[in-house]
Design a protein around this motif. Structure first.
Motif, PDB file in Angstrom:
ATOM      1  N   UNK A 196      53.146  37.961  74.836  1.00 27.39           N
ATOM      2  CA  UNK A 196      53.966  36.762  74.287  1.00 27.39           C
ATOM      3  C   UNK A 196      54.046  35.427  74.077  1.00 27.39           C
ATOM      4  N   UNK A 197      52.406  34.683  75.484  1.00 26.74           N
ATOM      5  CA  UNK A 197      52.085  33.720  74.955  1.00 26.74           C
ATOM      6  C   UNK A 197      51.358  33.114  73.323  1.00 26.74           C
ATOM      7  N   UNK A 198      50.758  34.175  73.666  1.00 29.27           N
ATOM      8  CA  UNK A 198      50.011  34.060  72.490  1.00 29.27           C
ATOM      9  C   UNK A 198      50.472  34.565  71.075  1.00 29.27           C
ATOM     10  N   UNK A 199      51.716  35.397  70.918  1.00 32.52           N
ATOM     11  CA  UNK A 199      52.476  35.911  69.806  1.00 32.52           C
ATOM     12  C   UNK A 199      53.604  34.782  69.633  1.00 32.52           C
ATOM     13  N   UNK A 200      53.897  33.550  70.137  1.00 37.04           N
ATOM     14  CA  UNK A 200      54.185  32.249  70.299  1.00 37.04           C
ATOM     15  C   UNK A 200      53.956  31.570  69.675  1.00 37.04           C
ATOM     16  N   UNK A 201      52.381  31.613  70.346  1.00 37.07           N
ATOM     17  CA  UNK A 201      51.548  30.451  69.715  1.00 37.07           C
ATOM     18  C   UNK A 201      51.004  30.786  68.344  1.00 37.07           C
ATOM     19  N   UNK A 202      50.850  32.390  67.712  1.00 38.68           N
ATOM     20  CA  UNK A 202      50.699  32.993  66.510  1.00 38.68           C
ATOM     21  C   UNK A 202      51.987  32.298  65.192  1.00 38.68           C
ATOM     22  N   UNK A 203      53.466  32.371  65.754  1.00 37.03           N
ATOM     23  CA  UNK A 203      54.226  32.512  65.094  1.00 37.03           C
ATOM     24  C   UNK A 203      54.971  30.911  64.831  1.00 37.03           C
ATOM     25  N   UNK A 204      54.350  30.350  65.259  1.00 32.83           N
ATOM     26  CA  UNK A 204      54.405  28.311  65.281  1.00 32.83           C
ATOM     27  C   UNK A 204      53.373  28.173  63.878  1.00 32.83           C
ATOM     28  N   UNK A 205      52.501  29.359  63.809  1.00 35.90           N
ATOM     29  CA  UNK A 205      51.331  29.298  63.048  1.00 35.90           C
ATOM     30  C   UNK A 205      51.926  29.253  61.469  1.00 35.90           C
ATOM     31  N   UNK A 206      52.801  30.104  60.999  1.00 39.29           N
ATOM     32  CA  UNK A 206      53.442  31.094  60.180  1.00 39.29           C
ATOM     33  C   UNK A 206      54.024  29.723  59.332  1.00 39.29           C
ATOM     34  N   UNK A 207      53.575  30.393  58.115  1.00 39.71           N
ATOM     35  CA  UNK A 207      54.200  29.530  57.206  1.00 39.71           C
ATOM     36  C   UNK A 207      55.907  29.546  56.907  1.00 39.71           C
ATOM     37  N   UNK A 214      60.797  31.559  56.786  1.00 36.13           N
ATOM     38  CA  UNK A 214      61.282  30.627  57.604  1.00 36.13           C
ATOM     39  C   UNK A 214      62.158  32.368  59.100  1.00 36.13           C
ATOM     40  N   UNK A 215      62.163  33.296  58.294  1.00 27.73           N
ATOM     41  CA  UNK A 215      63.696  34.025  58.455  1.00 27.73           C
ATOM     42  C   UNK A 215      62.321  34.824  59.231  1.00 27.73           C
ATOM     43  N   UNK A 216      61.571  35.646  58.952  1.00 25.70           N
ATOM     44  CA  UNK A 216      59.916  36.020  59.945  1.00 25.70           C
ATOM     45  C   UNK A 216      59.935  35.417  61.042  1.00 25.70           C
ATOM     46  N   UNK A 217      60.145  34.021  60.506  1.00 24.82           N
ATOM     47  CA  UNK A 217      59.425  33.089  61.949  1.00 24.82           C
ATOM     48  C   UNK A 217      61.122  33.150  63.017  1.00 24.82           C
ATOM     49  N   UNK A 218      62.029  32.951  62.706  1.00 26.02           N
ATOM     50  CA  UNK A 218      62.834  33.020  63.205  1.00 26.02           C
ATOM     51  C   UNK A 218      62.686  34.180  64.385  1.00 26.02           C
ATOM     52  N   UNK A 246      67.223  21.839  54.587  1.00 25.74           N
ATOM     53  CA  UNK A 246      67.532  22.822  52.675  1.00 25.74           C
ATOM     54  C   UNK A 246      67.168  24.052  52.379  1.00 25.74           C
ATOM     55  N   UNK A 247      65.500  22.965  52.101  1.00 24.99           N
ATOM     56  CA  UNK A 247      64.933  24.965  52.148  1.00 24.99           C
ATOM     57  C   UNK A 247      64.951  26.179  53.221  1.00 24.99           C
ATOM     58  N   UNK A 248      65.450  25.660  54.281  1.00 25.07           N
ATOM     59  CA  UNK A 248      65.756  26.947  55.338  1.00 25.07           C
ATOM     60  C   UNK A 248      65.828  27.356  56.018  1.00 25.07           C
ATOM     61  N   UNK A 249      67.799  26.453  55.706  1.00 23.77           N
ATOM     62  CA  UNK A 249      68.722  26.407  56.860  1.00 23.77           C
ATOM     63  C   UNK A 249      69.142  28.172  56.301  1.00 23.77           C
ATOM     64  N   UNK A 250      69.077  28.376  55.486  1.00 23.62           N
ATOM     65  CA  UNK A 250      69.836  30.203  55.577  1.00 23.62           C
ATOM     66  C   UNK A 250      69.120  30.508  56.469  1.00 23.62           C
ATOM     67  N   UNK A 251      68.089  30.458  56.537  1.00 27.91           N
ATOM     68  CA  UNK A 251      67.800  31.989  57.376  1.00 27.91           C
ATOM     69  C   UNK A 251      67.326  31.327  59.173  1.00 27.91           C
TER      70      UNK A 251
END
Length: 398
Positions: A196-207, A214-218, A246-251
């Protein structure tokens, strides 16, 4: 397997709903009855549901081979499912961005033509029934019926087909729908079984540039927080950035209540307060004060800093926002104080008028604020540390 959730997520903009009618279409009623009574084969490590295990075993030889097998238009439905079920050790967590990109591509195509697959039959007691807003599968795409999806050709059928229910129907279903199901399962399997530490690091580099990314990252970071039972400060700070952009708030799908439920140590407790304090100044009053009530009730020990800030904020509100007396009394009861008004809980009708609430809070604060402030001051070091950690999150900022 949560098929209705998956499909509705893909179909979002192209279906709507109407109130359920007693005069249900006979075909829809028959499909619903079939869905309620049918029990298909459940794929597991012990049960391959008739899949050719030799083909599956060859697909498990490498990540690339497994990916090609799962996304191929010619792979059997149950062979895809078995390959995903047995392939967690083959696909590294570093492939999560690849899986998410493929899911977004499938979701985009589904919004255009639904893969010519009708919606799942609604549950028997649904208050409303979803319906397609597309008259035909090719209504939005016109002559562009020959699509390229994940590098493969797909000709959108002219007519609708029923949403698959039986095993045989799933085997005959169009391949993009089958791949959508398989990739959803692969995503959960890889994300959940990896470090999960690696998974979090990967998530933080997502577009993180729009709602979809943003929905994917959340979703991914929320999964990590759930699987290890706590969120990191970097995650929480990123969720706040998503909320405030404003571009991502709905996610921004992580409510404060969810964060409060994870507060099992002093750091998460302080993070929850820091988030609440920030939301008091950035999120609409009508929405966030309601959730604040739940948070103050859930957090242990009592979050004096957040509670005092909420009361100070409510003392300055325009009394027309809506009746806050019940919420104020809930906050006061959390610290063992009597209510502002002795009437029953529905004080908006039977007790204090809206216009009287802010002055009443101000009078209460005049007598009690110093005592609460001393308790809040004792929390300051923890909350200041949490606030600094939140500020380190740079992903998804405007």
């Amino acid at each position: 397997m949560r098929l209705p959730f998956l499909i509705l997520g893909f179909l979002g903009p192209v279906f709507c709903c109407h109130w359920a009618s007693a005069n249900e279409d006979p075909h829809v009623a028959a499909r619903r009855q079939l869905a309620e009574s049918y029990s298909g084969c459940k794929v597991s490590a012990e049960n391959p549901c008739g899949a050719d295990l030799r083909r599956v075993q060859r697909a498990l030889s490498s990540s690339q081979a497994l990916w090609a097998f799962i996304t191929s238009p010619t792979t059997d439905y149950f062979e895809r499912r078995v390959a995903v079920n047995r392939g967690a050790h083959v696909v590294p967590v570093e492939w999560l961005p690849k899986i998410l990109t493929a899911r977004r591509e499938l979701a985009h195509e589904s919004r255009l033509h639904l893969f010519a697959v009708d919606l799942p039959p609604p549950p028997r007691y649904a208050a409303f029934t979803p319906f397609r807003t597309l008259r035909t599968p090719r209504e939005q795409i016109g002559s562009q019926a020959n699509r390229t999806i994940l590098g493969h050709s797909f000709l959108v059928p002219v007519d609708w087909t029923d949403y698959p229910i039986t095993d045989e129907e799933w085997r005959r279903a169009v391949w993009p729908l089958q791949v959508s199901v398989a990739l959803n399962e692969l995503y959960v399997t890889v994300a959940r079984s990896g470090d999960q530490t690696r998974t979090e690091a990967i998530a933080m580099k997502l577009p993180c540039t729009d709602y979809e990314t943003a929905r994917d990252l959340v979703d991914l970071t929320a999964g990590v927080a759930q699987w290890r039972s706590y969120p990191s400060a970097l995650m929480v700070g990123t969720w706040l950035n998503i909320l405030e952009n404003p571009k991502t708030s709905a996610a921004a799908g992580i409510p404060l209540e969810s964060l409060a439920r994870m507060s099992k140590d002093s750091e998460t407790w302080a993070l929850t307060q820091a988030v609440g304090l920030r939301e008091l100044t950035t999120v609409s009053t009508a929405n966030n004060l309601h959730s604040m009530t739940t948070i103050v009730e859930m957090l242990r020990p009592v979050p004096y800093t957040l509670l005092l800030s909420i009361l100070q904020h409510m003392a300055t509100l325009d009394s027309t926002v809506w009746n806050r007396a019940e919420e104020v009394n809930l906050f006061l009861s959390r610290i063992g104080e009597p209510p502002l008004d002795p009437a029953d809980s529905d004080v908006g009708r039977h007790g204090m008028a809206n216009r009287e609430i802010p002055p009443a809070i101000q009078r209460w604060l005049k007598n009690n604020e110093p005592r609460l402030q001393r308790k809040a001051d004792a929390e300051r070091p923890l909350i200041e540390t949490a606030t600094k950690k939140l500020q380190l999150a740079t992903a998804c900022k405007q």
